[in-house]
Design a protein around this motif. Structure first.
Motif, PDB file in Angstrom:
ATOM      1  N   CYS A  39      42.788  41.494  36.856  1.00 57.98           N
ATOM      2  CA  CYS A  39      44.066  41.065  36.276  1.00 57.98           C
ATOM      3  C   CYS A  39      45.175  40.863  37.315  1.00 57.98           C
ATOM      4  O   CYS A  39      45.960  39.920  37.230  1.00 57.98           O
ATOM      5  CB  CYS A  39      44.547  42.055  35.218  1.00 57.98           C
ATOM      6  N   CYS A  40      45.257  41.749  38.295  1.00 59.04           N
ATOM      7  CA  CYS A  40      46.342  41.681  39.270  1.00 59.04           C
ATOM      8  C   CYS A  40      46.303  40.408  40.101  1.00 59.04           C
ATOM      9  O   CYS A  40      47.320  40.021  40.688  1.00 59.04           O
ATOM     10  CB  CYS A  40      46.295  42.884  40.199  1.00 59.04           C
ATOM     11  N   GLU A 102      47.885  47.095  44.162  1.00 58.15           N
ATOM     12  CA  GLU A 102      47.879  47.659  42.814  1.00 58.15           C
ATOM     13  C   GLU A 102      47.009  48.894  42.646  1.00 58.15           C
ATOM     14  O   GLU A 102      46.260  49.280  43.526  1.00 58.15           O
ATOM     15  CB  GLU A 102      47.573  46.629  41.726  1.00 58.15           C
ATOM     16  N   CYS A 104      44.353  49.787  40.898  1.00 55.27           N
ATOM     17  CA  CYS A 104      42.884  49.796  40.972  1.00 55.27           C
ATOM     18  C   CYS A 104      42.406  49.872  42.413  1.00 55.27           C
ATOM     19  O   CYS A 104      41.541  50.680  42.753  1.00 55.27           O
ATOM     20  CB  CYS A 104      42.301  48.560  40.297  1.00 55.27           C
ATOM     21  N   CYS A 135      50.514  48.447  37.816  1.00 51.27           N
ATOM     22  CA  CYS A 135      49.357  48.049  36.991  1.00 51.27           C
ATOM     23  C   CYS A 135      49.803  47.078  35.908  1.00 51.27           C
ATOM     24  O   CYS A 135      49.947  47.477  34.771  1.00 51.27           O
ATOM     25  CB  CYS A 135      48.683  49.276  36.388  1.00 51.27           C
ATOM     26  N   PRO A 136      50.011  45.820  36.224  1.00 47.45           N
ATOM     27  CA  PRO A 136      49.978  45.233  37.561  1.00 47.45           C
ATOM     28  C   PRO A 136      51.369  45.259  38.194  1.00 47.45           C
ATOM     29  O   PRO A 136      52.369  45.291  37.482  1.00 47.45           O
ATOM     30  CB  PRO A 136      49.580  43.779  37.272  1.00 47.45           C
TER      31      PRO A 136
HETATM   32  S1  SF4 Z   1      45.797  47.799  38.347  1.00 47.30           S
HETATM   33 FE1  SF4 Z   1      45.858  47.317  36.162  1.00 47.30          FE
HETATM   34  S2  SF4 Z   1      46.431  45.148  36.064  1.00 47.30           S
HETATM   35 FE2  SF4 Z   1      45.681  45.557  38.152  1.00 47.30          FE
HETATM   36  S3  SF4 Z   1      43.512  45.061  38.172  1.00 47.30           S
HETATM   37 FE3  SF4 Z   1      43.708  47.239  37.709  1.00 47.30          FE
HETATM   38  S4  SF4 Z   1      43.717  47.366  35.466  1.00 47.30           S
HETATM   39 FE4  SF4 Z   1      44.161  45.233  36.032  1.00 47.30          FE
END
Ligand code: SF4
Length: 163
Positions: A39-40, A102, A104, A135-136
């Motif tokens: 997602c990020c 981010e 993750c 996130c994100p």
């Molecule tokens: S930090 Fe959140 S938004 Fe970014 S990749 Fe991971 S789950 Fe997705």
């Protein structure tokens, strides 16, 4: 007449060190390899688009690790992907930098406890220079991360100090 024309209408000299000049050049032209994994990656792509305009900092996307100064890890790093990231990092020329963009890639994010398939931080396979939380995170946060990296490069020395 532009601003610089007015400022430098007479001849001028600038005194600086070679090291400062090299660092200024390096931090002003960081070619990036964006490595979007989840997602990020959308936020990372938005940072390069016209509204946030990563290019104005000299951050130009490159399609190859062999032409890149900085890799931006953006998304969930699965165990399978970790070996690919390590290989890409090893293909980058020195000096090279890593931005972990981010939660993750910083620490496993929402998968930190039960994500059996997720690496709990990309720094377990490659060294990270700047961690961007969120996130994100929004594009502004990635821009802030880039400014931190530029600050780090500005204070670096490329001269090998005697032991
Ligand atoms: S930090 Fe959140 S938004 Fe970014 S990749 Fe991971 S789950 Fe997705």
């Amino acid at each position: 007449m532009g601003l610089l024309d007015q400022q430098f209408k007479d001849e001028n000299i600038v005194i600086t060190s070679v090291e400062d000049l090299l660092n200024w050049a390096r931090l002003s032209s960081l070619w990036q390899m964006g490595f979007g994994l989840a997602c990020c990656a959308i936020e990372m792509m938005a940072t390069s688009a016209s509204h946030y305009d990563f290019d104005r900092f000299g951050v130009i996307p490159r399609p190859s690790p062999r032409q890149s100064d900085v890799i931006i890890i953006s998304g969930t790093v699965t165990l399978k992907m970790a070996t690919r990231i390590k290989r890409l990092y090893e293909q980058m020329p020195d000096p090279k930098y890593v931005i972990s963009m981010e939660s993750c890639s910083n620490c496993g994010g929402p998968y930190w406890e039960h994500g059996y398939h997720v690496l709990k931080g990309v720094d377990r396979v490659i060294p990270v220079d700047v961690y961007v939380p969120g996130c994100p995170p929004r594009p502004e946060a990635l821009l802030e991360g880039l400014l931190k990296l530029q600050e780090k490069i500005r204070n670096e020395s490329l001269v090998k100090k005697p032991a």
